[in-house]
Design a protein around this motif. Structure first.
Motif: not given
Length: 987
Positions: A51-57
């Motif tokens: 979730v963190a990586l997706s939100l960062y993108r």
């Protein structure tokens, strides 16, 4: 891009060090299609790192370097660069990659390997082809594992909640039109079907547990939702149908109504004609929890009228068609949808669930307009039959399929669809407090979108109207515990939602209008004048209506609640005959009497309704009378009437203010009814009821007490009347509580004495002593009571009762009367030789002591009775000893002379007692020796020693005893050891 990779750092905590995870995400056409993360977390939902990586993108797209697909980059390299690239790659990951690299090298160098048959090579960074399936990533193994785990916990540890949240997740996916919704539901269903408890329940013939049953219901409803997806492909639907049929055919598959056999009509052609409804129940097809979804696969959305309804708010009939009957529009030109109601509502649920809220609303409005039209037509039909039906007082018409408690929950579905359109979304409305109680929703009126802007209707008023229509539908009680329980549960759920509505003038108007229609609705309404004998009762619904209407229209509120008080299934007469019925109703054969499993609950609801009315009518004599009559006519259970009486009493006597006499009188009247109902039947709460009634009558006042004392025989048993009622009325507390003057006290006492004498006459055994006690202060009454005892003594009374009264007489200072009663008691008694611990021994000793204290004559009178009744040697010797210790006549009866001499055992009356005692010792000795064991020898020798003491009281006692011993040695010479002991002790 198609592939996103990154490292996510989780900061250190007090217990855990800082951790770094490698995450890779593939996506295609705005959907995440696969994820991997170094944390190894297994869950249905993505881990925090993904979730963190997706939100960062999403939030910082410019911070993420965008690269060409790797195949493009490789294409730009020459032979040396490629060699270098591969070797560096292998070196960086040699432990993981080397075996794979070696294998690939071998395959590439082999001319006929599979890898050389294909042109080109795969590229994970290049994205999928346009024809490839593209759907959100779902970890199927995890779904299976979690469902399996929750099911194995059997509803404990909040597992039911967890499964419900998984169902909610499916609904959320459907709303987002995520194709994984159906996939996830399939995985859940497979685990449900594999639940080992199913075959166990089936073998044992026990029903599924309540919690589990509700989960299966939700599962079935969700499948109906899935197959009714208005935009699903045909091949998807046929695939689901195959699955559903496969599950439905398994013998462990739970049945729709929780028991075997069901006569609800088929979902698609439920408007059954009057024929065919009474087929033999054995011929009915087996209906499982999936049957409705299977039937739902036959439904489609291609109907042009239906398409027009859901696609426009302004679809109306052309004005030239408004004349005459139309199946498509009502007289205002609004569209109707004439499908079987639960099926039509299932469509609404499907539209709502698949993310088409506007369309769902439009169809709901069309369904409600149809229901309204139906209601009008039913009123007209009833007007023509009213006279005939009222004469008969019963109807065989009812709906076999009720909307409340229906597996598809049609009313709940329409209500939700309408109220969701009116919800005021407050800030933070999603935050639920720790206790888990979310704030009740707040609604506002949203006008119904139609072509005529002045309709003045809001979705909120429609929600109230449709809930009232559905709850008020007259319907027959379904068969089986589960279906009946579901009716109660669903009704409570709908009422709980109705209670969230703030009743403003618009809603009050809707409420009043619908209530009047329900009262006038004849056999079509559960609140109509005539209903079917097995109609589902309306008590819970009416209680809501009563409370809601009371502040606005009290007359209507009472009329409605009083009408709903009935419970015809408990009335004795069954309906006869039939009435010509319109096609959408079914005539129920009167001989069908299912078991009403929820009858206890329904009766308590009836009681709740009555209690609510009693509370509201406090202080209004006229209303209270009407409510009281309704209770007396309709409630058949004594314990419930008792509960109502107690409720009324509580409300009538508040701790902080004066009593309300109107309601107190109602409480008393109900209490009296309970007394009459339970007088001849056994009821374990009877004592409590009698005590309560006296308390209630005391609160009402002295006239009420006089009245219950005078009419005791219709309310109490003689024992209750004397020992509880009269005793309490005459107690010091009651006198103080009522602060009575002397004439009032005398009147009460006189009533109590009359009651006491009547009870003593009717049941002397149990009431004589209480009667004497109650009559103590009045000489004539006391004498009368004593005479009743004497008259009854010879026939109807036991020695225990007589001894008790005799002792009471001595205690009151009537020793001669006590002696007379003791003598009568002795004639009823018989003590055998071995009953030396009999409870009556104390009474016998007391009677002899009394006679001895009165004088020689009394002792002479009682001794023959003692000799006749008591054959126990030790008791007789005890009496003899006591009589020789002091002179008789010490009680000092006035006018009697007393010689003061000790009595001799040689002369009458003690001579007779001595002879009887010696003879009892001789008989007892022989009896004991017939079956004596060596361990009792010592005890026997002691017994003979006691016997010798008694023998020696006679003049020639020692000779008699010696002969007696010789006799024993002769007869029992076989018992050598015992005779040796006798010789040692007695020579």
């Amino acid at each position: 891009g198609f592939h996103l990779s990154g490292t996510v750092t989780e900061p250190a905590t007090a217990t855990e060090p800082e951790m770094t995870y490698k995450v890779a995400i593939s996506f295609d056409r705005c959907k995440i299609t696969s994820v991997t993360c170094g944390c190894g977390n297994k869950d249905i939902f993505y881990c925090a790192h993904v979730v963190a990586l997706s939100l960062y993108r999403i939030r910082k797209p410019d911070q993420v370097k965008l690269r060409l697909p790797i195949s493009e980059t490789l294409f730009q390299m020459n032979r040396d660069q490629l060699q270098k690239f591969v070797q560096y790659l292998i070196t960086a990951h040699h432990t993981e990659v080397l075996p794979t690299a070696q294998k690939l090298a071998d395959e590439i160098l082999s001319s006929n390997s599979e890898i050389n048959q294909v042109h080109g090579a795969p590229d994970p960074t290049a994205g999928a082809s346009i024809d490839d399936e593209n759907c959100w990533h779902l970890d199927e193994e995890q779904v299976r594992e979690q469902v399996k785990l929750f099911l194995s916990q059997g509803g404990y540890y909040g597992s039911g909640k967890q499964l419900n949240s998984m169902f909610a997740k499916v609904r959320e996916m459907l709303r987002m039109r995520d194709s994984n919704g159906a996939r996830m539901l399939t995985l859940i269903t497979e685990q449900f079907m594999a639940d080992p408890r199913l075959s166990l329940w089936r073998q044992q013939g026990t029903g599924i547990t309540e919690k589990c049953r509700q989960l299966w219901d939700e599962l079935g409803a969700l499948w109906v939702c899935v197959v009714l997806n208005p935009h699903c492909k045909l091949e998807e639907k046929s695939c689901w149908l195959r699955q559903l049929r496969k599950w439905g055919e398994m013998d462990v598959c739970p049945l729709e109504d929780g028991n075997y056999g069901n006569e609800l009509p088929n979902i698609t052609n439920a408007l059954t004609q009057s024929s065919g409804h009474n087929q033999d129940s054995l011929a009915r097809p087996r209906r499982t929890v999936f049957t409705r979804a299977i039937e739902g696969c036959d439904l489609h959305w291609q109907d042009s009228h239906l398409q027009r309804i859901i696609s426009s708010d302004f679809y109306v009939s052309p004005s030239y068609q408004r004349e005459g009957e139309s199946l498509l529009f009502n007289s205002q030109g609004q569209p109707l949808w004439l499908e079987h109601v639960p099926t039509a509502c299932a469509r609404v649920d499907a539209l709502r669930s698949h993310g088409y809220p506007r369309e769902a609303l439009r169809l709901t409005v069309a369904i409600i307009n149809t229901l309204r039209l139906q209601q009008q037509r039913q009123l007209e039909i009833y007007k023509h039959q009213k006279k005939e039906l009222l004469q008969r007082g019963a109807t065989t018409i009812t709906n076999l399929e009720g909307w409340v408690g229906h597996p598809l929950n049609p009313i709940g579905c329409l209500f939700l669809t309408l109220t969701e359109a009116c919800r005021l979304e407050e800030e933070n409305c999603l935050e639920i407090s720790d206790a888990g109680d979310s704030k009740p929703p707040v609604y506002q009126h949203v006008p119904v979108a139609t072509s005529s802007q002045d309709s003045g209707e809001s979705y909120l008023s429609l929600a109230l109207e449709v809930a009232l229509m559905g709850m008020g539908q007259q319907r027959v009680m379904p068969e089986g515990l589960y279906a009946q329980d579901k009716v109660c549960r669903n009704e409570e759920q709908i009422i709980a939602r109705l209670q969230d509505l703030e009743l403003d003038p618009v809603l009050v108007q809707t409420l009043r209008k619908q209530c009047i229609l329900l009262l006038e609705g004849g056999p079509f309404s559960g609140l109509g004048e005539v209903i079917h004998r097995e109609s589902v009762p309306m008590h819970t619904f009416a209680k809501y209506l009563f409370s809601a209407l009371l502040p606005h229209d009290a007359d209507l509120a009472y009329k409605l609640a009083l009408r709903a008080m009935r419970l015809p299934v408990l009335e004795t007469t069954a309906p006869s005959g039939d009435v010509t019925h319109p096609h959408h109703l079914v005539s129920v054969v009167p001989s069908r009497y299912p078991r009403w499993f929820t009858l206890g609950h329904l009766e308590s609801q009836q009681c709740e309704l009555a209690s609510t009315m009693l509370t509201a009518a406090k202080g209004d004599m006229l209303r209270l009378r009407t409510v009281l009559e309704a209770i007396q006519k309709n409630i058949h259970s004594s314990s419930l009437i008792f509960k109502l009486a107690q409720d009324a009493f509580k409300i009538a006597t508040p701790a902080d203010s004066n009593s309300d006499t109107t309601l107190l009188n109602v409480a008393l009247e109900l209490g009296l009814q309970v007394m009459r109902m339970t007088l001849s039947t056994l009821n374990w709460r009877r004592r409590e009821m009698v005590r309560w009634l006296v308390t209630c009558a005391t609160e009402v006042g002295v006239r009420a007490l006089v009245s219950i004392l005078q009419s005791w025989y219709s309310l109490f048993t003689p024992t209750e009347a004397t020992s509880i009622v009269a005793a309490t009325v005459m107690s010091h507390n009651t006198i103080l509580r009522l602060s009575l003057d002397y004439p009032q006290r005398e009147e009460l006492a006189s009533c109590a004495r009359t009651l006491a004498l009547q009870c003593a006459m009717k049941d002397p055994q149990n009431c004589a002593l209480s009667a004497l006690t109650l009559c103590e202060k009045d000489h004539i009454a006391f004498e009368t009571a004593y005479q009743i005892v004497i008259d009854a003594a010879s026939t109807g009374m036991t020695y225990t009762q007589l001894f008790t009264i005799a002792r009471y007489m001595e205690h009151r200072g009537y020793p001669l009367r006590a002696f007379k009663l003791a003598s009568l008691a002795m004639t009823h008694l018989n003590l055998a030789y071995n009953q030396d611990t009999h409870p009556a021994i104390n009474d016998v000793l007391w009677a002899c002591a009394l006679s001895h204290s009165l004088g020689k004559n009394e002792l002479a009178a009682i001794i023959p009775l003692v000799v006749k009744s008591v054959h126990c040697a030790t008791v007789l010797s005890d009496i003899l000893r006591r009589c020789t210790m002091t002179a008789p006549g010490l009680a000092g009866i006035p006018g009697r002379r007393n010689s003061g001499k000790l009595m001799s055992t040689d002369k009458a009356p003690l001579r007779q007692l001595l002879d009887a005692t010696i003879s009892a010792y001789i008989n007892t000795t022989h009896s004991r020796l017939t079956h004596i064991s060596p361990r009792h020898y010592g005890e026997f020798i002691e017994f003979l020693s006691k016997a010798r003491e008694t023998f020696l009281l006679a003049q020639d006692g020692h000779i008699q005893f010696a002969q007696f011993i010789d006799n024993l040695k002769q007869i029992y010479k076989g018992k050598k050891k015992l005779m040796l002991l006798v010789r040692e002790r007695f020579g």
